[in-house]
Structures are given as structure tokens and as C-alpha cells.
Design an enzyme around this catalytic site. Structure first.
Site, PDB file in Angstrom:
ATOM      1  N   LYS A 215      -1.134 107.926  17.092  1.00 12.41           N
ATOM      2  CA  LYS A 215      -1.678 108.580  18.296  1.00 12.41           C
ATOM      3  C   LYS A 215      -0.556 109.153  19.162  1.00 12.41           C
ATOM      4  O   LYS A 215      -0.636 110.298  19.637  1.00 12.41           O
ATOM      5  CB  LYS A 215      -2.496 107.553  19.085  1.00 12.41           C
ATOM      6  CG  LYS A 215      -2.806 107.948  20.503  1.00 12.41           C
ATOM      7  CD  LYS A 215      -3.750 109.137  20.580  1.00 12.41           C
ATOM      8  CE  LYS A 215      -3.725 109.750  21.943  1.00 12.41           C
ATOM      9  NZ  LYS A 215      -4.867 110.574  22.232  1.00 12.41           N
ATOM     10  N   CYS A 269      -2.276 112.741  29.400  1.00  8.90           N
ATOM     11  CA  CYS A 269      -1.928 112.267  28.058  1.00  8.90           C
ATOM     12  C   CYS A 269      -0.619 112.856  27.587  1.00  8.90           C
ATOM     13  O   CYS A 269       0.351 112.139  27.354  1.00  8.90           O
ATOM     14  CB  CYS A 269      -3.034 112.647  27.093  1.00  8.90           C
ATOM     15  SG  CYS A 269      -4.641 112.152  27.713  1.00  8.90           S
TER      16      CYS A 269
END
Ligand code: SAJ
Length: 418
Positions: A215, A269
């Protein structure tokens, strides 16, 4: 036979990830309890409303609540599975702040029964899923926590990182492949049984640390590629070459796909997650750190360009279009556009600056201290401006190209008016 989850499921964190996930699962006939520390969020969801803008989410939430499948509460209930979808911001030293994850694990611990599943979806540094297991284990010595090499455990702990794109969450939630990394292979299997309920993409099983690192690598990959585009853009500006033409041509090569430059990289993010890699391996993460620096520097470069253009006028009016962190979303937190506007406002205190964004109805907190800034509608702002700066390519702004921009100095940071 591949297992599909049955039972009650609780999701901790009703934000951009937790709420859409709750709806996706509730509409597959599972009772889902959404848990959030914010009573206003819980009240909104209980009324069938969504506290933020995301295409197609509102209708899905009101349907799931009306059917009685989705409920919301501030207290973590008993359930058969728990998904943690809370924020993982960074500390001042850019290490991950895991306090929300720890608090979630500690709320889940007293509710756990043998056979329960705990999935961490929050983006986290390598080793966090193992910590979740340890935090729970410390509070529940009566339960056998999963340990590599042990075949038997009472509770199954895994990481399944979210990877949906804001603006396309409801589509990507269903169509994206999912990575599920377990503390043991059995944990991965058990967690995958939840995602089989709604994921049409492939479910890829692995260990927890590989899932965590995968991720982070996805977002670092994007950050590095945007940094490349931003650096090229600055080089082209200095050489008076049109960056958009360069990218258009270069991208006709079968193995080249340069991303779009912009006023910087925002959101919660991409500007955060690469730092988790840097802090895990500071000596080795040189390219990833440099990309962060290039992208963080970008709002300053854009503001300097605007100031240079303004210096050609005696008393200019500047219109800045767009305040959110990217196009067609209402999220103005961590927005490079806001940073650009504040830098211009600070550098040109005598100049009137009109800001417009159809998704931002009131002046953002960070901009309130500047007396030379005014929130306007886009048409009015453009009409009155000598210099028009496009910071976010919202759909309604694209149409301005045809009518309103003649005779003005244009700085299109997104290439939307080409
Ligand atoms: N941006 C550019 N140029 C581009 C693309 C983006 O300047 O060519 C800017 C955007 O304007 C924005 C920032 O980068 O300020 C990030 O936008 P984004 O659309 O690239 O990504 P996010 O933050 O909305 O979502 C990302 C996604 N990650 C990847 O595409 C690898 C999403 O799939 C993740 O789930 C999400 O981060 C997350 O939550 O981790």
C-alpha cells in the site's frame, strides 16, 4: 471451499473509507454497525445522510439505513468481525501517528470472542498489524492471538489496505483488486471472506507486512511520478517550452505515461504515506524523500510565478480558481491550492485576490487572516481579474475557457484550458 463471511460486522471510523465500505457490505445483506467518535457523524448516518460529498454514496447510505442494515453508534459493539478504518496521520517528525489505530484496537479488545476477525484497513507502516495483535493480546490474555508458525488462534488479525480513489470510491470499492495480508495464512483467509462479499476484483492473499508495504509503495509510486511531472514543468517553464505539449508528445511513446503537473500534491494519503517508508529506512529512501521535497516545494514555485506576473501591473486584481485538494471533490484539507493562495496573499498584501470554488462555500480557516482575499463566484472573479490562476480543474471551470478569459493573463497550473 472459499469462505464468505456471515454474521455482524462493526467498522470503526466512518470517514471516506469506513462509510463506503460499510455500505458496500450492508447492501450484501450483512448487518453493519458504523462506529465513530464524532456524535455529529453518527447522527447524520443514523438519519441516512452522508457528512461529506462522494458521488453515489448518499443514495447508497440512505438505502442501507432505510433497510435497517446499517446503523451507527459512538460505542464499539460486539460483532463477529471488526474493520479499523481510522486515520493514520503523521507526527511532527513525520513518523506515523498510530494513536487512533491503538485506540480502536483497545475499544475492540473487550468485545472480542473466539472466532472473531479484526482487519486493519488504515494505511500503516510495516509492523502495525502485528502491533494491533499485541495491543489486543495485552488486554485479552485469555485469547490466543495469532502468531506465525502457530496453527491455532482464537482471533484472526489481518491488514487489507484501502486503495479507492476519492471521487470514484463507490466504483473502485467494488472493482479494485484487494490485497489481504494476515498475521498467519489462516488470518488472511478469514479476512478475505469479508471482502468476497462485495469485491469483484481479485483478492490477493499475503502476509501482513507485505500488504502494508504494498500500500505504501502504491502511493509513493504516484508521488514520485507526480514529482517527475512537476519537475519537468518547472524546467519547461524556465526554458519557455510548453509542458503540456511536451507531455502530449512524450506520452505517445508506448512505454511512457507522464502524469500531470499541478500546484502541488494534496490529500491525506499521497503527501503522508511516502514518509512512512522514509522513516522505516531513512538511509535508503532517497528518491522517495526527494519526490516529497519536490512536491512540497511546488506551491511556492507556483506562487512565485503568480507574483512575477502581478509585478507587470500597477494595481492588478488576481482571481484564483479552486481551493480543494483536487478536482470535483469538496475536500479542502491538505490542499496545495490553499497554500498557493496564502503565499500569494502574503507576498502581495496590497493586491486584491478573489478566490472561487463551487465546492467551498465559506472561506477556509487557513485563509481567514488575509484582508486582501475575497470569496467570489467564479464568473464574477474572472470578470474582474487581470490575472486568472487555475488551481483546480473542477468541471465548471473548464467551460470558462470558451467565454471569459480573453485579454487576461492566464496561469493554468492544470493544463485544463489548453
Ligand atoms: N495530482 C497531480 N497530478 C496528477 C495526479 C494527481 O498533481 O497527475 C495531485 C492531485 O491534484 C492531488 C494529489 O495529487 O492534489 C493526490 O491526488 P490523487 O488523485 O493522485 O490521489 P488521492 O490522494 O485522491 O488517492 C490516492 C490514490 N492512490 C493511488 O492512486 C496510488 C488512491 O487509490 C488511494 O486509495 C488513496 O490515495 C489513499 O487513500 O491512500
Amino acid at each position: 471451499m472459499t469462505e464468505v463471511f456471515k454474521g455482524r460486522l462493526a467498522i470503526l471510523g466512518m470517514g471516506y473509507i469506513g462509510l463506503p465500505t460499510a455500505v458496500a457490505i450492508a447492501t450484501r445483506g450483512i448487518d453493519v454497525i458504523g462506529v465513530d467518535i464524532n456524535p455529529a457523524t453518527v447522527a447524520a448516518i443514523s438519519r441516512g445522510e452522508v457528512p461529506f460529498v462522494e458521488p453515489d454514496l448518499a443514495v447508497a447510505v440512505s438505502g442501507a439505513v432505510a433497510m435497517g442494515r446499517l446503523t451507527a453508534t459512538t460505542q464499539t459493539p460486539e460483532a463477529d468481525a471488526f474493520i479499523i478504518a481510522v486515520p493514520t496521520p503523521f507526527n511532527e517528525d513525520r513518523t506515523a501517528n498510530l494513536s487512533y489505530v491503538k485506540a480502536a484496537a483497545e475499544q475492540i479488545a473487550p468485545r472480542l470472542k473466539p472466532g472473531n476477525i479484526v482487519v486493519l484497513e488504515s494505511t500503516s507502516p510495516p509492523g502495525t498489524t502485528e502491533k494491533v495483535g499485541k495491543w489486543i493480546g495485552a488486554l485479552r490474555p485469555d485469547l490466543r492471538m495469532p502468531r506465525n508458525g502457530d496453527a491455532i488462534a482464537d482471533v484472526f488479525v489481518a491488514h487489507c489496505p484501502e486503495r479507492v480513489l476519492p471521487g470514484r470510491i463507490m466504483i473502485e470499492m467494488v472493482t479494485n483488486d484487494r490485497v489481504v495480508g494476515g498475521l498467519t495464512p489462516r488470518c488472511a483467509e478469514k479476512a478475505a471472506s469479508i471482502y468476497r462479499l462485495f469485491a469483484q476484483g481479485e483478492i490477493l492473499l499475503t502476509d501482513a507486512e507485505s500488504a502494508e508495504m504494498a500500500k505504501l509503495s502504491e502511493n509513493a509510486y504516484r508521488d514520485v511520478n507526480i514529482a517527475f511531472a512537476n519537475e519537468l514543468s518547472m524546467i519547461c517553464e524556465s526554458l519557455h517550452i510548453d509542458i503540456w505539449e511536451v507531455i502530449r508528445l512524450a506520452n505517445r511513446h508506448p512505454r511512457v505515461g507522464i502524469l500531470s503537473p499541478g500546484p502541488g500534491v494534496g490529500g491525506h494519503c499521497i503527501p503522508v504515506d511516502p514518509w512512512f517508508i522514509v522513516s522505516a529506512a531513512p538511509e535508503l529512501a532517497r528518491l522517495i524523500r526527494t519526490a516529497r521535497d519536490v512536491n512540497d516545494r511546488r506551491p511556492h514555485d507556483v506562487a512565485e510565478q503568480v507574483v512575477a506576473k502581478a509585478e507587470r501591473f500597477r494595481s492588478p486584481t488576481i482571481a484564483c480558481l479552486g481551493l480543494t485538494f483536487k478536482a470535483n471533490v469538496d475536500d479542502a484539507r491538505e490542499s496545495p491550492a490553499i497554500e498557493v493562495v496564502s503565499l500569494i496573499a502574503k507576498a502581495l498584501p496590497e493586491v486584491e485576490i478573489l478566490v472561487a470554488d463551487p465546492y467551498v462555500p465559506t472561506m477556509p480557516e487557513l485563509l481567514k487572516g488575509y484582508g486582501n482575499l475575497r470569496l467570489e463566484n467564479a464568473h464574477e472573479a474572472v470578470e474582474r481579474a487581470d490575472i486568472v490562476v487555475l488551481l483546480v480543474e473542477h468541471e465548471p471551470f473548464r467551460a470558462l475557457r470558451h467565454t471569459r478569459l480573453g485579454g487576461k493573463v492566464i496561469y493554468d497550473t492544470r493544463g485544463a484550458w489548453r
